[in-house]
Design a protein around this motif. Sequence first.
Motif, PDB file in Angstrom:
ATOM      1  N   ILE A  59      48.849  60.729  19.129  1.00 16.98           N
ATOM      2  CA  ILE A  59      49.905  59.897  19.720  1.00 16.98           C
ATOM      3  C   ILE A  59      49.307  58.990  20.794  1.00 16.98           C
ATOM      4  CG2 ILE A  59      51.958  59.964  21.198  1.00 16.98           C
ATOM      5  CD1 ILE A  59      52.759  62.515  19.571  1.00 16.98           C
ATOM      6  N   ALA A  60      48.470  59.547  21.655  1.00 18.12           N
ATOM      7  CA  ALA A  60      47.856  58.745  22.716  1.00 18.12           C
ATOM      8  C   ALA A  60      47.008  57.618  22.132  1.00 18.12           C
ATOM      9  CB  ALA A  60      47.013  59.640  23.619  1.00 18.12           C
ATOM     10  N   GLU A  61      46.344  57.896  21.001  1.00 19.76           N
ATOM     11  CA  GLU A  61      45.459  56.899  20.393  1.00 19.76           C
ATOM     12  C   GLU A  61      46.222  55.795  19.681  1.00 19.76           C
ATOM     13  OE1 GLU A  61      41.825  56.622  17.075  1.00 19.76           O
ATOM     14  OE2 GLU A  61      42.600  58.590  17.714  1.00 19.76           O
ATOM     15  N   PHE A  62      47.286  56.159  18.953  1.00 21.88           N
ATOM     16  CA  PHE A  62      47.923  55.195  18.059  1.00 21.88           C
ATOM     17  C   PHE A  62      49.243  54.628  18.566  1.00 21.88           C
ATOM     18  CE2 PHE A  62      44.984  57.330  15.209  1.00 21.88           C
ATOM     19  CZ  PHE A  62      44.486  56.273  14.470  1.00 21.88           C
ATOM     20  N   ALA A  63      49.862  55.229  19.567  1.00 15.74           N
ATOM     21  CA  ALA A  63      51.130  54.701  20.076  1.00 15.74           C
ATOM     22  C   ALA A  63      51.031  53.243  20.512  1.00 15.74           C
ATOM     23  CB  ALA A  63      51.638  55.571  21.226  1.00 15.74           C
ATOM     24  N   PRO A  64      49.915  52.801  21.092  1.00 15.82           N
ATOM     25  CA  PRO A  64      49.841  51.390  21.485  1.00 15.82           C
ATOM     26  C   PRO A  64      49.955  50.402  20.323  1.00 15.82           C
ATOM     27  CG  PRO A  64      48.195  52.662  22.666  1.00 15.82           C
ATOM     28  CD  PRO A  64      48.765  53.569  21.624  1.00 15.82           C
ATOM     29  N   LEU A  65      49.793  50.866  19.092  1.00 15.50           N
ATOM     30  CA  LEU A  65      49.910  49.983  17.938  1.00 15.50           C
ATOM     31  C   LEU A  65      51.359  49.754  17.524  1.00 15.50           C
ATOM     32  CD1 LEU A  65      46.979  51.216  15.653  1.00 15.50           C
ATOM     33  CD2 LEU A  65      46.944  49.523  17.501  1.00 15.50           C
ATOM     34  N   ALA A  66      52.289  50.511  18.102  1.00 18.41           N
ATOM     35  CA  ALA A  66      53.704  50.399  17.722  1.00 18.41           C
ATOM     36  C   ALA A  66      54.387  49.313  18.538  1.00 18.41           C
ATOM     37  CB  ALA A  66      54.412  51.728  17.933  1.00 18.41           C
ATOM     38  N   THR A  67      55.013  48.375  17.857  1.00 21.99           N
ATOM     39  CA  THR A  67      55.807  47.358  18.551  1.00 21.99           C
ATOM     40  C   THR A  67      57.274  47.754  18.640  1.00 21.99           C
ATOM     41  OG1 THR A  67      56.200  46.139  16.496  1.00 21.99           O
ATOM     42  CG2 THR A  67      54.256  45.526  17.797  1.00 21.99           C
ATOM     43  N   GLY A  68      57.701  48.663  17.752  1.00 26.27           N
ATOM     44  CA  GLY A  68      59.096  49.091  17.747  1.00 26.27           C
ATOM     45  C   GLY A  68      59.243  50.555  18.096  1.00 26.27           C
ATOM     46  N   ALA A  69      58.852  51.436  17.162  1.00 27.03           N
ATOM     47  CA  ALA A  69      59.095  52.867  17.331  1.00 27.03           C
ATOM     48  C   ALA A  69      57.838  53.674  17.065  1.00 27.03           C
ATOM     49  CB  ALA A  69      60.209  53.331  16.402  1.00 27.03           C
TER      50      ALA A  69
END
Length: 244
Positions: free
Chosen positions: A73-83
């Motif tokens: 989550i810490a690694e990939f959450a920044p790739l989310a623009t919506g959810a």
Amino acid sequence: MNVLVVGAGAMGRWFARTVREHADASVAFSDVDAAAAEAAATAVGGRAVERDAAERFDVVCIAVPMPVAETAIAEFAPLATGAITDVTGSMAGPLDAMREAAPDRQRLSLHPLFAPENAPGNVAAVTDAPGPEADAVVDAIAAAGNDCFETTAAEHDAAMETVQASAHAAVLAFAMAADDVPDRFQTPISAGLFDLVEQVTGGDARVYADIQRTFDGADDVAAAARRLADADADAFADIYDQLS
């Protein structure tokens, strides 16, 4: 809607297929095993992306084993623009990680209470921060025939101690204690237990180990079995009556 699924296992594929078919989403996979991501993309009808890709997605779904969920989550959450969402199986830890990594994004934790091959079924959901992309995911899951019900992280994780950790421990303990018995001696209860053993041991050992590591329950089963073993006739009858 474009969706990134982190984790190319059975649950990640289930999520990707569900949103692709019922939310008209395009899907991409990322996995520590690049070949697994390619295979999932081929199977579902999506594409694979490198783990260090800088591309953004409307929705990022974390579908990795529970012990590494918060790291992913810490690694990939920044790739989310919506959810940002997950289908890892626990909720309190992932939701805390989502709040820290994506405080201004929609946040949704999902737990399909079935193996993907047994879909559709019940899906527990905690909508921590609502919005259109999170709603679209829930709507797609419902459109696939699932019963998506709202809960809380605390209620969900407490329930998993019984329905997963304790239940699996009880079935596996029976398997460890049981002798091979000819079919002609089986009772409806014993035959049912052996069927459960076959079902539980037909899965992925790592998944079951992760459940035992994440949720309490096995110790309670062991203590209950010892209580039964030590009970005299009157104590056993009292226990039986309390459970009836």
